[in-house]
Design a protein around this motif. Structure first.
Motif, short mmCIF file in Angstrom:
data_model
loop_
_atom_site.label_atom_id
_atom_site.label_comp_id
_atom_site.label_asym_id
_atom_site.label_seq_id
_atom_site.Cartn_x
_atom_site.Cartn_y
_atom_site.Cartn_z
N THR A 1 0.83 -1.20 0.00
CA THR A 1 0.00 0.00 0.00
C THR A 1 0.87 1.25 0.00
OG1 THR A 1 -1.69 -1.19 1.25
CG2 THR A 1 -1.84 1.21 1.23
N PHE A 2 1.98 1.19 0.71
CA PHE A 2 2.89 2.34 0.80
C PHE A 2 3.48 2.67 -0.57
CE2 PHE A 2 7.27 3.93 1.32
CZ PHE A 2 7.00 5.13 1.98
N ILE A 3 3.98 1.64 -1.26
CA ILE A 3 4.58 1.85 -2.59
C ILE A 3 3.53 2.38 -3.56
CG2 ILE A 3 5.60 0.70 -4.59
CD1 ILE A 3 7.09 -1.13 -2.67
N ASN A 4 2.33 1.82 -3.51
CA ASN A 4 1.25 2.29 -4.39
C ASN A 4 0.92 3.75 -4.14
OD1 ASN A 4 0.99 -0.16 -5.68
ND2 ASN A 4 -0.63 -0.89 -4.34
N TYR A 5 0.93 4.14 -2.87
CA TYR A 5 0.62 5.53 -2.52
C TYR A 5 1.72 6.47 -3.01
CZ TYR A 5 -0.39 9.68 0.29
OH TYR A 5 -0.65 10.96 0.69
N ILE A 6 2.97 6.09 -2.78
CA ILE A 6 4.10 6.93 -3.20
C ILE A 6 4.16 7.02 -4.73
CG2 ILE A 6 6.62 7.15 -3.22
CD1 ILE A 6 5.28 7.81 -0.55
N SER A 7 3.82 5.92 -5.41
CA SER A 7 3.91 5.90 -6.87
C SER A 7 2.98 6.91 -7.52
CB SER A 7 3.62 4.50 -7.40
OG SER A 7 2.26 4.15 -7.18
N THR A 8 1.87 7.25 -6.84
CA THR A 8 0.95 8.23 -7.41
C THR A 8 1.56 9.63 -7.46
OG1 THR A 8 -0.04 8.74 -5.25
CG2 THR A 8 -1.02 6.93 -6.51
N ALA A 9 2.68 9.83 -6.76
CA ALA A 9 3.31 11.15 -6.71
C ALA A 9 4.51 11.27 -7.65
CB ALA A 9 3.75 11.47 -5.28
N THR A 10 4.85 10.19 -8.36
CA THR A 10 6.09 10.21 -9.14
C THR A 10 6.07 11.20 -10.30
OG1 THR A 10 5.27 8.28 -10.34
CG2 THR A 10 6.80 7.87 -8.55
N ILE A 11 4.92 11.36 -10.95
CA ILE A 11 4.84 12.34 -12.04
C ILE A 11 5.05 13.75 -11.49
CG2 ILE A 11 3.29 13.45 -13.69
CD1 ILE A 11 2.20 10.81 -14.45
N GLY A 12 4.47 14.03 -10.33
CA GLY A 12 4.67 15.34 -9.71
C GLY A 12 6.13 15.57 -9.34
N ILE A 13 6.79 14.54 -8.83
CA ILE A 13 8.22 14.64 -8.50
C ILE A 13 9.04 14.96 -9.75
CG2 ILE A 13 10.22 13.32 -7.68
CD1 ILE A 13 8.22 11.79 -5.87
N TYR A 14 8.70 14.29 -10.83
CA TYR A 14 9.37 14.57 -12.11
C TYR A 14 9.16 16.02 -12.54
CZ TYR A 14 9.03 15.05 -17.22
OH TYR A 14 9.08 15.51 -18.50
N LEU A 15 7.92 16.50 -12.45
CA LEU A 15 7.61 17.87 -12.90
C LEU A 15 8.34 18.91 -12.05
CD1 LEU A 15 3.77 17.60 -13.56
CD2 LEU A 15 5.61 17.69 -15.24
N ILE A 16 8.46 18.66 -10.76
CA ILE A 16 9.10 19.64 -9.87
C ILE A 16 10.60 19.71 -10.13
CG2 ILE A 16 9.63 20.19 -7.46
CD1 ILE A 16 6.92 18.79 -6.76
N HIS A 17 11.29 18.58 -10.09
CA HIS A 17 12.75 18.64 -10.18
C HIS A 17 13.25 18.85 -11.60
CE1 HIS A 17 13.03 14.44 -11.66
NE2 HIS A 17 14.27 14.76 -11.97
N ASP A 18 12.37 18.60 -12.60
CA ASP A 18 12.78 18.80 -13.98
C ASP A 18 12.31 20.14 -14.54
OD1 ASP A 18 14.29 17.64 -16.10
OD2 ASP A 18 12.45 17.33 -17.23
N ASN A 19 11.79 21.00 -13.68
CA ASN A 19 11.45 22.36 -14.08
C ASN A 19 12.72 23.07 -14.57
OD1 ASN A 19 11.47 25.41 -13.02
ND2 ASN A 19 9.39 24.88 -13.67
N ASN A 20 12.59 23.89 -15.62
CA ASN A 20 13.77 24.51 -16.23
C ASN A 20 14.63 25.26 -15.22
OD1 ASN A 20 13.24 23.60 -18.83
ND2 ASN A 20 11.93 25.34 -19.31
N ASN A 21 14.00 26.02 -14.33
CA ASN A 21 14.75 26.80 -13.35
C ASN A 21 15.38 25.90 -12.28
OD1 ASN A 21 14.12 29.71 -14.13
ND2 ASN A 21 12.07 28.84 -13.97
N ILE A 22 14.59 24.97 -11.75
CA ILE A 22 15.08 24.10 -10.68
C ILE A 22 16.15 23.15 -11.20
CG2 ILE A 22 14.41 22.28 -9.07
CD1 ILE A 22 11.69 23.63 -8.82
N ARG A 23 15.99 22.64 -12.41
CA ARG A 23 16.97 21.71 -12.96
C ARG A 23 18.36 22.34 -13.05
NH1 ARG A 23 14.45 20.37 -17.46
NH2 ARG A 23 15.43 22.00 -18.70
N ASN A 24 18.42 23.59 -13.49
CA ASN A 24 19.71 24.26 -13.59
C ASN A 24 20.40 24.40 -12.24
OD1 ASN A 24 19.37 24.59 -16.35
ND2 ASN A 24 18.40 26.59 -16.14
N VAL A 25 19.60 24.72 -11.21
CA VAL A 25 20.16 24.85 -9.85
C VAL A 25 20.67 23.51 -9.36
CG1 VAL A 25 19.61 25.39 -7.45
CG2 VAL A 25 18.71 26.83 -9.28
#
Length: 284
Positions: free
Chosen positions: A189-213
């Motif tokens: 259940t824990f892995i399933n719950y965390i997996s629902t957030a993976t696209i959001g994690i990708y979007l946050i850290h791969d943002n153009n500004n954040i990625r450069n930092v």
């Protein structure tokens, strides 16, 4: 807003508009294609659910030629597939995934008498074999670049195919990787719950500004490879994952409130009715 407040960055009006409309301006090629695939999935499902196995195989072979084989042979000039960054590739993978769901590989004639352990070993062997061939391919392509122009062109094709998502070798790797995990009996259940957030994690850290930092923090500038990066990369990945996970969970809570508003419900209902009016089933 974070970079304006914390770092004093300045953005013109057009940049701000694009920031608030990242999908429309294709800031994230993956999510733009994924969203379109999501919207047209009822249409694709109608095809998938109304064809037999033989026709399904023919469709996949046709899509394989259009999306992978011909573009690889023509250096991605064919049908503008852009190294697998296109919607064509997403549709092809969607059909492959649906085929493996409807006709599990362990039910195929050649694998019916194969144990789950053997199937895991076979899939891992194929995965690493394709990776090895691709590395050899990349090394050989560098040698071809300094030869006759015709041979050099072949070298360019090989070189580009190495990094392409629609490279036939990469597609085989992906299927083998998928098959390996499909044979595992993981329930969490824990892995399933965390997996629902993976696209959001990708979007946050791969943002153009954040990625450069982040890349500057890691000391990576595209040409600088060091032992320190290899030593720190796992710890940095975990730290980035956890930090972005917290942000994404907060974002999900806020958007859940928006999701339940009347206007959001009306928008979803309108789209469901529109798809149904075209004669397609929709279950979301």
């Amino acid at each position: 807003m974070f970079f304006i407040i914390v770092k004093g960055n300045t953005f013109n009006s057009i940049e701000l508009l694009k920031t608030f409309l990242p999908i429309s301006y294709n800031d994230y090629w993956f999510l733009t294609n994924y969203l379109i695939l999501y919207l047209i999935s009822p249409i694709l499902n109608t095809v998938i659910n109304n064809i037999d196995e033989k026709k399904f195989k023919r469709i996949i072979v046709l899509l394989l030629f259009i999306d992978s084989i011909l573009p690889t042979l023509t250096n991605s000039s064919f049908f503008n597939v852009t190294l697998g960054y296109s919607l064509y590739h997403f549709i092809f993978l969607y059909f492959v995934g649906a085929f493996l769901r409807n006709y599990p590989i362990e039910d195929w004639y050649i694998f019916k008498k194969t144990s789950k352990k053997a199937l895991q070993l076979i899939s891992l062997f194929i995965f690493f074999l394709m990776a090895f061939i691709n590395i050899i391919n990349q090394s050989a392509s560098k040698e071809l670049l300094n030869m006759h122009p015709i041979i050099a062109e072949v070298g360019i094709i090989f070189s580009n195919s190495f990094i392409a998502y629609n490279n036939p070798l990469v597609i085989i790797q992906t299927i083998a990787f998928f098959i390996f995990f499909s044979t595992l009996n993981l329930k969490s259940t824990f892995i399933n719950y965390i997996s629902t957030a993976t696209i959001g994690i990708y979007l946050i850290h791969d943002n153009n500004n954040i990625r450069n930092v982040l890349y500057k923090f890691l000391g990576f500038n595209g040409n600088n490879y060091s032992v320190m990066i290899l030593v720190n990369i796992l710890g940095c990945a975990i730290l980035i994952f956890i930090s972005c996970l917290i942000i994404e969970l907060i974002r999900k809570f806020i958007f859940k409130l928006i999701y339940n508003t009347k206007i959001a419900k009306k928008n979803r209902e309108w789209y469901r009715n529109y798809i149904k009016s075209l004669g397609f089933d929709i279950n979301w």
